[in-house]
Scaffold this active site. Structure first.
Site: not given
Ligand SMILES: *Cc1c(COP(=O)(O)O)cnc(C)c1O
Length: 430
Positions: A144, A238, A266
């Site tokens: 994701y 990511d 995060k």
């Molecule tokens: C949570 C997440 C996102 C998206 O971040 P948001 O702050 O929710 O937009 C993108 N990549 C990874 C790997 C994530 O865990």
């Protein structure tokens, strides 16, 4: 344990907010039941509007590595608030946070802050395309990367396919540049490069946390690096979830593979909305106003959010041992639960990275999204609701990673294991 007030709050929210929530995963739809409405957090605990207290293994889906209401983060935020909420002009806090992140990640010379992980990844992809002058991207099924159009792409089964959008509202034209590969399967990546000569980048969660916890094999990442280099494509890690969660120096420090661009989110905001992307200077120089690739944000680098991030990351950097302490607790947790499950005849696959933990009710090891999908979803739902009744708040989907914080004590871990024994027994006794 009554939850009437939560139910009342949920019903009212549903009248005004689609599904009653501002992010779909909060809705408990895959485990049944309805979401708890939260009144406050306290260290390792969440307290709902009915006054029930839960050990929190979600930690706001990752950000709160020091638990709820960490004193130093709270103090830093209050101090920043008193100077003003936003200026739309640069502040020194942005440079300080930049300096801190650059000192922690070998592959980052320069960084730009945004307000969410979605924004960070979306911008990193644009930068990779601008830098290489190419249009196509490769992503892995089950990873994701936020909800921007070109990354919301459905899993094609087996063979490499050009992705179909996984949501109405995303034109197929927008996702036709997104190729799909299979996690931990290097041949699937080779197929993408064989099919297509216009690949700008490969984006991967090096420690996948959005199909449950599924770390990439070291060897696979090394091969991935090699293929990107041979084809002039950039490699994007990511680490919106794994950054400062699995280790403080990025996945590159534990996998031995260096990415070209890293995306963060995060933990980097300490609970406030912050995302970031960084890379070596040559790549970042393409970004506006230094270069031609446009990217902007009214609230980017917000001073209150920067203060929270600075407090969180400087505390992490100062306490070098914190990650190993968190990891031994996380390991104790999943090993303890696995043992209790086994004694009830239930097979559990477990893994941890730093403060992240994952478990699947699955007979076989999980290496990719298809494996994860073979897990027992019904059993997970029963486990989830059983643990919730016992006072333990786990993520409401089997495709999520669990998190512990420095406020998650050994005693909480032992209590969780004991409760899991009761829950497994109740499940198998039917
Ligand atoms: C949570 C997440 C996102 C998206 O971040 P948001 O702050 O929710 O937009 C993108 N990549 C990874 C790997 C994530 O865990």
């Amino acid at each position: 344990m009554g939850t009437q007030e939560s139910l009342k709050a949920f019903n009212k929210a549903k009248d005004l907010i689609p599904g009653g929530v501002n992010s779909p995963v909060r809705a408990f739809s895959s485990v049944g039941g309805s979401p708890l409405f939260i009144a406050e957090g306290k260290g390792g605990y969440l307290i709902d509007v009915d006054g029930n207290r839960y050990v929190d293994f979600v930690q706001s889906w990752g950000p709160l590595i020091f638990g709820h209401r960490d004193e130093s983060i709270e103090a830093a935020v209050i101090k920043a608030v008193k100077h003003g909420l936003s200026f739309g002009a640069p502040t020194e806090a942005e440079t300080e946070l930049a300096e801190l992140v650059v000192s922690m990640f070998d592959s980052i010379d320069k960084i730009r802050f945004v307000s969410s992980g979605t924004e960070a990844v979306m911008s990193a992809i644009r930068l990779a395309r601008g830098f290489t002058g190419r249009d196509d991207i490769v992503k892995f099924t089950g990873c994701y990367h936020g909800h921007s159009d070109s990354l919301l792409v459905e899993a094609g089964s087996g063979a490499v396919t050009f992705g179909n959008p996984s949501s109405p509202g995303v034109p197929a034209d927008f996702t036709k540049h997104t190729l799909l590969a299979t996690y931990n399967d290097i041949d699937s990546v080779k197929n993408c490069f064989a099919d297509c000569s216009d690949i700008a980048c490969v984006i991967i969660e090096p420690i996948a946390g959005n199909m449950g916890l599924v770390p990439a094999d070291k060897e696979f990442l090394l091969e991935l690096r090699k293929i990107c280099d041979e084809n002039g494509a950039l490699l994007i890690f990511d680490e919106v979830m794994s950054g400062f969660r699995a280790t403080i120096n990025g996945a590159e420090s534990i996998t031995g593979t260096k990415p070209d661009i890293v995306t963060l989110g995060k933990v980097i905001g300490g609970g406030m909305p912050v995302g970031a992307f960084g890379a070596r200077a040559e790549i970042m120089a393409q970004l506006s106003p230094e270069g031609p690739v446009y990217q902007a944000g009214t609230l980017s680098g917000n001073p209150v959010a920067m203060a929270a991030g600075l407090a969180a990351l400087s505390k992490l950097k100062k306490n070098v041992l914190v990650m190993s302490v968190l990891n031994s607790r996380a390991t104790r947790l999943v090993e303890g639960m696995q043992k209790e499950a086994e004694s009830c005849g239930i097979t559990m696959q477990i893994d941890t990275r730093g403060s992240m933990f994952g478990f699947f009710f699955n007979e076989k090891p999980v290496k990719n999204f298809a494996d994860a999908c073979n897990s027992d979803a019904q059993l997970f739902a029963k486990f989830h609701s059983g643990m919730l009744r016992e006072g333990f708040y786990f993520a409401c989907s089997l495709y999520e990673t669990g998190f512990i914080s420095t406020a998650t004590t050994d005693e909480m871990i032992e209590d969780t294991i004991k409760a899991s024994a009761r829950v497994f027994k109740a499940i198998t006794d039917g």
